[in-house]
Design a protein around this motif. Structure first.
Motif, mmCIF file in Angstrom:
data_model
loop_
_atom_site.group_PDB
_atom_site.id
_atom_site.type_symbol
_atom_site.label_atom_id
_atom_site.label_comp_id
_atom_site.label_asym_id
_atom_site.label_seq_id
_atom_site.Cartn_x
_atom_site.Cartn_y
_atom_site.Cartn_z
ATOM 1 N N ASP A 112 0.840 -1.195 0.000
ATOM 2 C CA ASP A 112 0.000 0.000 0.000
ATOM 3 C C ASP A 112 0.881 1.253 0.000
ATOM 4 O O ASP A 112 2.116 1.174 -0.134
ATOM 5 C CB ASP A 112 -0.948 -0.004 1.210
ATOM 6 C CG ASP A 112 -0.219 -0.057 2.535
ATOM 7 O OD1 ASP A 112 1.016 0.147 2.564
ATOM 8 O OD2 ASP A 112 -0.868 -0.360 3.568
ATOM 9 N N ALA A 113 0.263 2.392 0.200
ATOM 10 C CA ALA A 113 1.001 3.667 0.149
ATOM 11 C C ALA A 113 2.014 3.788 1.270
ATOM 12 O O ALA A 113 3.024 4.496 1.124
ATOM 13 C CB ALA A 113 0.011 4.835 0.224
ATOM 14 N N ASN A 114 1.781 3.050 2.357
ATOM 15 C CA ASN A 114 2.701 3.086 3.504
ATOM 16 C C ASN A 114 3.786 2.025 3.409
ATOM 17 O O ASN A 114 4.584 1.874 4.329
ATOM 18 C CB ASN A 114 1.942 2.929 4.821
ATOM 19 C CG ASN A 114 0.953 4.068 5.053
ATOM 20 O OD1 ASN A 114 1.259 5.236 4.732
ATOM 21 N ND2 ASN A 114 -0.213 3.736 5.577
ATOM 22 N N GLY A 115 3.776 1.254 2.323
ATOM 23 C CA GLY A 115 4.761 0.206 2.147
ATOM 24 C C GLY A 115 4.437 -1.108 2.853
ATOM 25 O O GLY A 115 5.276 -2.026 2.886
ATOM 26 N N ARG A 116 3.239 -1.172 3.394
ATOM 27 C CA ARG A 116 2.811 -2.419 4.054
ATOM 28 C C ARG A 116 2.237 -3.364 3.013
ATOM 29 O O ARG A 116 1.580 -2.924 2.063
ATOM 30 C CB ARG A 116 1.779 -2.124 5.140
ATOM 31 C CG ARG A 116 2.320 -1.283 6.293
ATOM 32 C CD ARG A 116 1.192 -0.851 7.218
ATOM 33 N NE ARG A 116 0.461 -1.989 7.739
ATOM 34 C CZ ARG A 116 0.790 -2.647 8.858
ATOM 35 N NH1 ARG A 116 1.852 -2.269 9.568
ATOM 36 N NH2 ARG A 116 0.065 -3.660 9.264
ATOM 37 N N MET A 117 2.479 -4.605 3.195
ATOM 38 C CA MET A 117 2.011 -5.602 2.228
ATOM 39 C C MET A 117 0.487 -5.663 2.212
ATOM 40 O O MET A 117 -0.176 -5.595 3.259
ATOM 41 C CB MET A 117 2.576 -6.998 2.562
ATOM 42 C CG MET A 117 2.358 -8.008 1.420
ATOM 43 S SD MET A 117 3.067 -9.630 1.805
ATOM 44 C CE MET A 117 1.820 -10.255 2.925
ATOM 45 N N LEU A 118 -0.044 -5.764 1.012
ATOM 46 C CA LEU A 118 -1.482 -5.903 0.859
ATOM 47 C C LEU A 118 -1.946 -7.249 1.396
ATOM 48 O O LEU A 118 -1.165 -8.179 1.600
ATOM 49 C CB LEU A 118 -1.858 -5.760 -0.612
ATOM 50 C CG LEU A 118 -1.524 -4.438 -1.288
ATOM 51 C CD1 LEU A 118 -1.859 -4.513 -2.779
ATOM 52 C CD2 LEU A 118 -2.258 -3.280 -0.616
#
Length: 585
Positions: A247-253
């Motif tokens: 996502d935009a925060n770099g967390r895995m979808l």
């Protein structure tokens, strides 16, 4: 007469001298036997009482030992009391061992440090309910709880450990029911996966849904391995595939979003070229196998995640556990719970006594070391008493064996008496047959005509000489056939008697002498009848030979006289010779 009277008096005197001491010995043995019987009875009573108390308090002792193990982990007494109450309530409700319940808490406390009294009871209770509802053993689920707490510690601490463990229990039970797996397989899948998904920010419900879906076609450990391989290659795969999985925060979808992007590029099914491309992107066959399995089931996977996410308590696990309760197991565990309660009330009184006895045993051991000679003689005395007891027991056994042997001998004698009765009956029948034969013989006109002793004797001698011809003529007559039939009947009786004796001898062959080989049988035919006939009748005839022999022998002579095949070695006269010849016929 005097000699016999002396023998009788000697026998009576000997019996008087022996009977008195023998009676004393008998009374002494009976006294010893009674004494030992009383001692044995008392010892048996004491042993029975001790066994009854031990049996009554055994469940409490085992339960307290399990509590003591948990206490060794520095668990407070109030936590132990709460744990004990929870264990008894669980055992009565679900029919499982309260002792095993407490033992599982030791493993939980070892794996999860710092649990309070309520938290320890909650973890232990949830673990055992989940084990009951998912057909797993408590040890496996206890280990599973420790593993899951290690993976989701942050979530557990944020939610509260007691609430978290109840949610975990409910979600696991729901997944087991939803994916047709077991608690043991779910535990294996998370053990193989480890904290990889949690580190990537994937929540507990999603991980459980993915692993449960994979277990439709593989084991739990294999599902965890494939999921771990997928997570390990996802970072490099998005660059090679030209897709973004963060996502935009770099967390895995989430898994559903990732699968939707792959599905948009390759479709819901994979051909060989597409599989090769995914393998090159993720770097392993395990990751491709997982994608290939879940790609057509994206919609179902999303629904399973939502269903697991809604589970907050462990009601599902309790419902599943209730369905597996056996009423007989509940009754058994309820009885044990009662014995635990009674034992808990008795043990505070019994433990000081037992401890005193244990200390006394230690003191007595010290005495054996300080006084070895006395100890040795005490040991001899114990061995002597044991030997006497064994001797009396052996004497009783010998008496019983003798009684059994006497009974067996009585049976054998009864059987032989019956056979002898049959033998007497056959002998009487044979005697009657001989009377009938003699009567028939005297009724024969030929014998009446030859009424003279000399003529009768001559006729008998001639009958011996011409036996074969006479026998043939005799058997042609009706009365002769009747007589021979009677003789055959008698001989048949003897044959049956022989068969009966063979049967008895075979059944009682274990008695010494009965099974021995009989002496050689006598010749079945008279040697005199089988000898060749003489060439001629003696000069002057048989009567003249008899008369000459009689005239040369007085009534007191013991000279041996030979007349044909007849031999005598005692005083004879003419009448006796004649009578013997008639009977010989």
């Amino acid at each position: 007469m005097a000699n016999q009277l002396q023998k009788l008096m000697f026998t009576i005197d000997l019996m008087d001298k022996v009977t008195g001491p023998a009676g004393k010995i008998k009374n002494s043995l009976e006294g010893v036997t009674d004494t030992f019987s009383k001692v044995a009875g008392g010892a048996a009573g004491v042993a029975a009482a001790g066994y009854a108390v031990s049996a009554l308090t055994a469940p409490a002792q085992e339960f307290n030992m399990a509590i003591g193990e948990v206490r060794s982990l520095d668990v407070a007494q109030n936590s132990l009391d709460m744990l004990a109450d929870k264990a008894i309530a669980f055992s009565v409700k679900y029919g499982e061992s309260a002792k095993d319940f407490v033992s599982s808490s030791y493993d939980i406390q070892s794996a999860i440090a710092g649990l309070s009294g309520e938290e320890l009871s909650s973890f232990t209770n949830a673990s055992n309910i989940l084990a009951k509802g998912t057909k797993s053993d408590a040890a496996t689920i206890t280990d599973y709880m420790g593993t899951m707490y290690g993976i989701f510690a942050d979530s557990a601490n944020a939610m509260g450990k007691a609430d978290w463990v109840e949610q975990l229990t409910g979600q696991t039970a729901t997944a087991v029911q939803m994916f047709k797996t077991t608690g043991s397989e779910m535990a294996a899948s998370f053990s193989a996966l480890g904290a990889k998904a949690t580190s990537a920010g994937i929540d507990q419900a999603e991980q459980m849904a993915v692993l449960g879906s994979l277990q439709a076609t593989m084991s739990g450990s294999e599902a965890g391995t494939k999921y771990k391989a997928f997570l390990g290659g996802i970072g490099g795969a998005q660059e090679k595939l030209g897709l973004s999985f963060t996502d935009a925060n770099g967390r895995m979808l989430g898994m559903v979003d990732i699968l939707q992007k792959i599905r948009g590029k390759f479709g819901s099914t994979l051909d060989v070229a597409e599989s090769d491309a995914l393998k090159e992107a993720f770097g392993s066959d395990e990751a491709v196998a997982m994608i290939d399995l879940l790609l057509p089931k994206v919609g179902k996977l999303e629904g399973d995640m939502n269903a697991l996410g809604k589970v907050k308590g462990m009601e599902k696990a309790m419902t599943m556990a209730d369905a597996m309760v056996d009423p007989f197991q509940r009754l058994n565990q309820g009885t044990k719970a009662l014995r635990i309660g009674l034992g808990q009330a008795l043990l505070p009184t019994l433990i000081p006594v037992v401890e005193t006895m244990a200390e006394g045993a230690g003191t007595m051991y010290q005495w054996t070391q300080e006084y070895p000679t006395l100890t040795k003689y005490i040991g001899y005395a114990v061995i002597g008493v044991a030997g006497l007891t064994a001797g009396l027991a052996a004497f009783a056994i010998a008496g019983g064996v003798a009684s059994m042997a006497t009974m067996g001998w009585g049976v054998a004698v009864s059987a032989v008496s019956g056979i002898m009765a049959v033998f007497r009956g056959v002998m009487i029948a044979g005697q009657i047959a001989m009377w009938l034969m003699n009567t028939a013989m005297w009724a024969n006109p030929v014998l009446l005509i030859a009424g003279g002793v000399v003529l009768l004797t001559g006729a008998i001698a001639a009958a011996i000489y011409y036996w074969d011809d006479l026998k043939a003529a005799f058997m042609d007559s009706s009365w002769g056939k009747a007589i021979m039939g009677g003789i055959d009947w008698v001989m048949g009786g003897f044959a049956k008697l022989g068969d009966a004796w063979s049967w008895v001898k075979d059944k009682f062959s274990w008695i010494p002498g009965v099974g021995d080989d009989p002496v050689a049988e006598a010749p079945k035919t008279s040697p005199s009848l089988e000898a060749p006939r003489q060439g001629a009748v003696p000069a002057g005839g048989v009567s003249q030979s008899i008369a000459t022999a009689v005239s040369n022998t007085s009534t007191t002579s013991s000279q041996t006289v030979h007349v044909g095949k007849i031999v005598t070695s005692r005083p004879i006269n003419a009448q006796e010779v004649t009578s013997q010849l008639v009977m010989a016929s």
